[in-house]
Design an enzyme around this catalytic site. Structure first.
Site, PDB file in Angstrom:
ATOM      1  N   CYS A 168       0.805  -1.234   0.000  1.00 65.09           N
ATOM      2  CA  CYS A 168       0.000   0.000   0.000  1.00 65.09           C
ATOM      3  C   CYS A 168       0.836   1.282   0.000  1.00 65.09           C
ATOM      4  O   CYS A 168       0.569   2.181  -0.815  1.00 65.09           O
ATOM      5  CB  CYS A 168      -0.979  -0.006   1.169  1.00 65.09           C
ATOM      6  SG  CYS A 168      -2.130  -1.412   1.119  1.00 65.09           S
ATOM      7  N   PRO A 169       1.847   1.405   0.858  1.00 64.20           N
ATOM      8  CA  PRO A 169       2.603   2.663   0.813  1.00 64.20           C
ATOM      9  C   PRO A 169       3.363   2.858  -0.498  1.00 64.20           C
ATOM     10  O   PRO A 169       3.557   3.997  -0.933  1.00 64.20           O
ATOM     11  CB  PRO A 169       3.550   2.579   2.009  1.00 64.20           C
ATOM     12  CG  PRO A 169       3.595   1.149   2.391  1.00 64.20           C
ATOM     13  CD  PRO A 169       2.290   0.551   1.951  1.00 64.20           C
TER      14      PRO A 169
END
Length: 190
Positions: A47-48
């Protein structure tokens, strides 16, 4: 039933955006192009990288008149905590929308309802036109990260065909490339 060409249903949510908690509704998607990017959860691994990639390309989205919204089933409080502790997420200047009651994940059909990931969202990317209608959808397994440049390409294609009725963008179309005008004379000539 496909969500393509459907209007975003009414909703109310809260986002963490530029140091503040702000309300977000379906009205935010009207009057400009929007990209809604669902991801499974804050404080995770893929996700990041995706949100950071979008942040690195955010100026180009803005140049195209597009607002980006990151959405997970976390709360807006969790988004703030992640923003405050992650160098990558600190770069994010677009709203991070909390969806703890799953209203958005359900509407966009990305909510995982079974198994160990129940309650999280799949990776889903939705391009929404200025009328609030969904024009493109990309949904896939959570182990596969997305590429912001491909999302930009799809936005540009959606904007192009909206501005040029009767034309279509072929595979691998990029801004400035030739489009097609479907007609009887074109059948069997491609």
């Amino acid at each position: 039933m496909s969500l393509i060409n459907t209007a975003v249903a009414p909703f109310q949510a809260t986002a963490y955006h530029q140091g503040k908690f702000v309300p977000v509704t379906e009205e935010n998607f009207k009057g400009k192009w929007s990209v809604v990017v669902f991801y499974p959860a804050d404080f995770t691994f893929v996700c990041p990288t995706e949100l950071g990639d979008l942040a690195d390309h955010y100026d180009e989205f803005k140049r195209l008149g597009v607002e980006v919204y990151g959405v997970s089933t976390d709360t807006h409080f969790t988004h703030k905590a992640w923003h405050d502790t992650s160098d990558t997420i600190r770069k994010v200047q677009y709203p991070l929308v909390g969806d703890p009651n799953h209203q958005l994940a359900r509407f966009f059909q990305v909510l995982i309802t079974e198994g160990e990931d129940a309650g999280l969202a799949l990776r889903g990317t939705f391009v929404i036109d200025p009328e609030g209608r969904i024009r493109t959808i990309e949904v896939h397994d959570n182990g596969i990260g997305r590429d912001a440049t491909e999302t930009l390409r799809r936005v540009k294609a959606a904007q192009y065909i909206a501005a040029h009725p009767g034309e279509v963008c072929p595979a691998k179309w990029s801004e400035g490339a030739q489009t097609l005008s479907p007609s009887l004379d074109l059948v069997g000539k491609i």
